[in-house]
Design a protein around this motif. Structure first.
Motif, mmCIF file in Angstrom:
data_model
loop_
_atom_site.group_PDB
_atom_site.id
_atom_site.type_symbol
_atom_site.label_atom_id
_atom_site.label_comp_id
_atom_site.label_asym_id
_atom_site.label_seq_id
_atom_site.Cartn_x
_atom_site.Cartn_y
_atom_site.Cartn_z
ATOM 1 N N LEU A 43 38.191 -14.235 13.550
ATOM 2 C CA LEU A 43 36.861 -14.433 13.722
ATOM 3 C C LEU A 43 36.271 -13.683 15.214
ATOM 4 O O LEU A 43 35.079 -13.143 14.905
ATOM 5 N N VAL A 44 36.743 -14.082 16.551
ATOM 6 C CA VAL A 44 36.165 -14.019 17.667
ATOM 7 C C VAL A 44 36.578 -12.784 17.837
ATOM 8 O O VAL A 44 36.402 -11.011 18.629
ATOM 9 N N LEU A 45 38.177 -12.332 18.054
ATOM 10 C CA LEU A 45 38.263 -11.517 18.527
ATOM 11 C C LEU A 45 39.266 -10.025 17.360
ATOM 12 O O LEU A 45 38.698 -9.063 18.411
ATOM 13 N N GLY A 46 38.802 -10.084 16.051
ATOM 14 C CA GLY A 46 39.111 -9.637 15.093
ATOM 15 C C GLY A 46 38.011 -9.027 14.673
ATOM 16 O O GLY A 46 38.083 -7.962 14.960
ATOM 17 N N VAL A 47 37.068 -10.054 14.103
ATOM 18 C CA VAL A 47 36.483 -9.788 13.360
ATOM 19 C C VAL A 47 34.952 -9.437 14.538
ATOM 20 O O VAL A 47 34.798 -8.268 14.651
ATOM 21 N N GLN A 48 34.709 -9.870 15.149
ATOM 22 C CA GLN A 48 33.158 -10.060 16.409
ATOM 23 C C GLN A 48 33.267 -9.121 16.754
ATOM 24 O O GLN A 48 33.020 -8.196 17.025
ATOM 25 N N LEU A 49 34.994 -8.664 17.923
ATOM 26 C CA LEU A 49 34.593 -8.206 19.350
ATOM 27 C C LEU A 49 35.962 -7.486 18.636
ATOM 28 O O LEU A 49 35.939 -6.327 19.102
ATOM 29 N N ASN A 50 36.555 -7.115 17.374
ATOM 30 C CA ASN A 50 36.790 -5.801 16.729
ATOM 31 C C ASN A 50 37.784 -5.786 17.777
ATOM 32 O O ASN A 50 38.404 -4.138 17.953
ATOM 33 N N LEU A 51 38.827 -6.230 18.415
ATOM 34 C CA LEU A 51 40.334 -5.586 19.444
ATOM 35 C C LEU A 51 41.517 -5.693 18.941
ATOM 36 O O LEU A 51 41.853 -5.075 19.007
ATOM 37 N N PHE A 52 41.217 -5.987 16.799
ATOM 38 C CA PHE A 52 42.745 -5.281 16.721
ATOM 39 C C PHE A 52 41.542 -5.165 15.141
ATOM 40 O O PHE A 52 40.598 -5.849 14.607
ATOM 41 N N SER A 53 42.265 -4.215 14.093
ATOM 42 C CA SER A 53 41.655 -4.818 13.066
ATOM 43 C C SER A 53 43.037 -5.855 11.846
ATOM 44 O O SER A 53 43.934 -5.500 12.085
ATOM 45 N N VAL A 54 41.944 -6.744 11.249
ATOM 46 C CA VAL A 54 42.494 -7.499 10.540
ATOM 47 C C VAL A 54 43.498 -7.311 9.623
ATOM 48 O O VAL A 54 44.293 -7.770 9.240
ATOM 49 N N GLY A 55 42.785 -6.970 9.361
ATOM 50 C CA GLY A 55 43.141 -5.972 7.376
ATOM 51 C C GLY A 55 44.863 -5.490 7.909
ATOM 52 O O GLY A 55 45.683 -4.856 6.929
ATOM 53 N N GLY A 56 44.325 -4.957 8.679
ATOM 54 C CA GLY A 56 45.934 -3.457 9.072
ATOM 55 C C GLY A 56 47.322 -4.392 9.581
ATOM 56 O O GLY A 56 48.435 -4.290 9.773
ATOM 57 N N LEU A 57 47.027 -5.792 9.710
ATOM 58 C CA LEU A 57 48.048 -6.630 10.048
ATOM 59 C C LEU A 57 48.301 -7.958 9.703
ATOM 60 O O LEU A 57 49.304 -8.830 9.823
ATOM 61 N N ARG A 58 47.997 -7.575 7.842
ATOM 62 C CA ARG A 58 48.351 -7.979 6.728
ATOM 63 C C ARG A 58 49.868 -8.363 6.031
ATOM 64 O O ARG A 58 50.197 -6.891 6.587
#
Lengths: 337, 363
Positions: B189-204
């Motif tokens: 939530l914080v690093l992925g979604v809020q700060l957008n440091l990595f793509s959450v979807g891409g790591l599925r």
């Protein structure tokens, strides 16, 4: 004299504690000659162990040597132990001065075989010849009357208390040290095992000619082992002399008190006298002679003026203002042979 | 060992029974035989218990699927029911005891059965497909946190009561006080979604689906990249415990007589650290490690679900929602076996490492 191997001069050690500095030993001097056994006697907390730990610089972190020198001589070279570098002191330990601690029951690493613990001791001091190390180990086991093969391949827990103590003695002399410090070597052993250990020690000393500093509460043992005896009280040596002098003709009231407090099997029990009071608090020690609050002979002088060691007989020193009263008070023979 | 016990009656009375008892005692005092027997009994008990327990859960595979068809595809109940019943190899009307006997019979023949909801798929194949990913990710995490934790714990013990020790102790307490899925949520939530440091979807998933599995640098890189976050969470979640355990164990070992004597013997500090302090302080750690291996699978369920990592944990989660009894049983069996085996391993390992508990064969 050339045969002096350890000369301790005016050593004082303090422990830092939250309530203040504890003067564990104060201005202690002691001389050890080759092949000689000195017994340090005195109550718990009198500074015997602290003093001997300083000889191999194994004092706990809270302790500090505030003054004095500890001169060690081997092969004509004299060094101050307190000024050795870290690596020098590491090599000095065990190969020059081995210390067998109180409670040898846990002296061995439980996960290493005895043979490995002998081998790594040798390796740490540069002995690389494995065949020599093995032969030396087995020879020493024979000397301490252990079954060499059985002990060599054993784990510590497979040995009895007495066997472990003997194994530790064998390890102690492995690197041919000049000085072996024995801190209560027979505590926690039964009386027969104690006897065996003492016999082994004597045989070892005869074969290897090392000097012993023997720390004990057990005066009878000290009387049997020692050439000279030093009585410590409140961090000071209060009397020192040849063993017979000390036990038959003590000059310090504290030594006299210690001797009187030994139970004697062939005497009536009412001869048994304890020393009244408790060892003093070493953060704020008593003024004058530190023993005066417990001393039956104490006078105003003792309360004010600290006595220094004076030689009364050849080699027999005492720090007391009233040795004459002690001489009057001592029984004809204070310790039976 | 072979000495005859004098208690065994030699007279004519009491013929066969004491002999049988004697034989049983000899069998039971044999360490290996006893351990294996205990393991088998444990596994049987857990299988039986879970068998009935999961069937006590509300709903069964058919009902779940019927619900799905009625709600999602607007079928009538009867239509949906007949579809579900024909599609699944499961008849809810067969008695539990019959099901149990049938299942145990299958197991004895080494067959985990077919999946109920994915018809035609063998449970063993499903497990073989998902389990390696979990062993890889959780195992890697365990290995990293164990190694780091033991090293940091030793440092803390050597520097005890200094600023380093206090800082690391605080960190370890915070890390071990927060459950690992909270850390997982935090990272997503914080690093992925809020700060957008990595793509959450891409790591599925377990790796980039456009890549062909194989021993290519690209594929291995993708596998590591997809495993990175779950592994990180496993490390964060367990390293605090290792650090604190190792610190305490080392502090008490440092107080042992033999360590003091080793210093008096003039051993080098590195030798003392490794063979005297480290070796003894790490003993209880290895037991803990072996026991932890058993919890690899159980511990992965929420994290794999969270990171959409296709391992045995997310497979178990999916099986539970579908009430796929045979798949669940299969996974539970694997969990039970791995816990039992890792406990055995802990025993064995400990007796290897600590001569005091070694079971003596000879002498």
């Amino acid at each position: 004299m050339t045969d002096i191997i350890l000369q301790v001069q005016n050593v004082s050690i303090i422990y830092r504690s939250p309530r203040g500095d504890v003067r564990a030993t104060n201005n202690v001097s002691l001389t050890l000659r080759k092949g000689e056994t000195i017994a340090l006697i005195g109550e718990s907390g009198s500074g015997k162990t602290t003093l001997s730990l300083s000889f191999i610089r194994m004092l706990p972190n809270s302790a500090r040597v505030t003054q004095g020198t500890i001169l060690y001589t081997r092969d004509g070279v004299t060094r101050n132990v307190l000024e050795l570098s870290d690596d020098e002191i590491r090599r000095f330990r065990w190969s020059d001065c081995a210390m067998v601690f109180q409670g040898a029951q846990n002296a061995f690493n439980p996960v290493l075989k005895i043979r490995n613990q002998f081998a790594d001791t040798a390796a740490a001091h540069g002995y690389r010849d494995k065949a020599w190390v093995k032969k030396r180990t087995l020879d020493l086991f024979k000397l301490v009357r252990l079954d060499p093969q059985r002990v060599f391949d054993a784990y510590p827990h497979e040995l009895s208390g007495g066997m472990r103590q003997r194994t530790l003695l064998a390890l102690g002399v492995m690197l041919d040290p000049q000085v072996v410090i024995l801190d209560e070597p027979t505590t926690a052993l039964d009386i027969l095992t104690q006897r065996a250990i003492i016999d082994v020690l004597k045989a070892m000393q005869q074969a290897l000619h090392f000097s012993i500093i023997f720390i004990s509460h057990d005066l009878a043992l000290a009387a049997e082992m020692a050439d000279r005896v030093a009585t410590m009280y409140a961090g000071e040596i209060v009397e020192e002399g040849p063993v017979d002098e000390m036990f038959y003709r003590p000059l310090h009231p504290y030594t006299l008190g210690l001797i009187r407090s030994i139970p004697k099997l062939n005497h009536e029990q009412d001869h048994l006298v304890s020393i009244p009071g408790e060892p003093p608090n070493l953060i704020t020690p008593p003024s004058g002679c530190k023993f005066h609050p417990r001393c039956q002979f104490a006078t105003e002088k003792c309360r004010v003026d600290p006595p220094t060691l004076v030689e009364y007989e050849p080699g027999h020193l005492a720090a007391c203002w009233h040795t004459d009263k002690v001489i009057e008070a001592r029984p004809a023979a204070v310790v039976q042979g | 060992m072979a000495t005859e016990s004098p208690a065994v009656p030699s007279g004519p009375a009491a013929p066969s029974f004491p002999i049988a008892r004697h034989a049983f005692r000899r069998f039971y005092t044999n360490y290996t035989a006893r351990t294996v027997l205990q393991a088998i009994v444990t596994i049987w008990a857990v299988i039986t218990f879970t068998f009935f327990l999961i069937r006590l859960m509300p709903g069964n595979p058919v009902e779940v699927y019927v619900d799905f068809l009625v709600n999602q595809q607007n079928m009538t109940y009867d239509e949906a029911y007949s579809r579900a019943a024909s599609q699944f190899r499961f008849d809810p009307n067969v008695s539990l005891v019959t099901q149990y006997v049938e299942y145990m019979g299958q197991l004895l023949r080494g067959d985990l059965g077919l999946s109920i909801t994915s018809s035609g798929t063998r449970v063993i194949d499903q497990i073989a497909r998902f389990l390696p990913w979990t062993i890889f990710s959780v195992g890697l995490g365990l290995l990293i946190s164990f190694t780091l934790g033991v090293i940091l714990g030793t440092i803390m013990a050597y520097k005890r009561n200094t600023a380093i020790d206090h800082a690391l102790s605080f960190l370890a307490s915070v890390l071990s006080a927060v459950p690992n899925y909270i850390w997982g949520l935090f990272i997503i939530l914080v690093l992925g979604v809020q700060l957008n440091l990595f793509s959450v979807g891409g790591l599925r998933g377990n790796y980039d689906p456009s890549l062909q599995p194989g021993f290519t640098l690209e594929f291995i890189g993708s596998v590591l990249k997809h495993a990175f976050l779950p592994v990180l969470i496993y490390v964060i979640g367990s390293i605090g415990g290792w650090m604190l355990n190792m610190r305490n164990s080392t502090v008490s070992t440092l107080g042992e007589d033999y360590v003091n004597v080793a210093r008096a013997r003039g051993l080098t500090s590195s030798r003392i650290l490794l063979a005297y302090v480290g070796r003894n302080a790490a003993l209880p750690m290895f037991t803990l490690l072996a026991i932890n291996i058993g919890f690899i699978i159980g511990g992965s369920v929420i994290i794999e679900e969270l990171f959409v990592y296709k391992g045995i944990g997310s497979f178990l989660f999916w099986s539970i929602t579908q009430r796929d009894y045979t798949s669940m049983q299969g996974v539970f069996l694997i969990i039970t076996i791995s816990v039992v085996v890792s406990n055995l391993l802990a025993d064995l390992l400990y007796s290897r490492l600590d001569p005091r508990v070694r079971v003596s064969g000879g002498k």
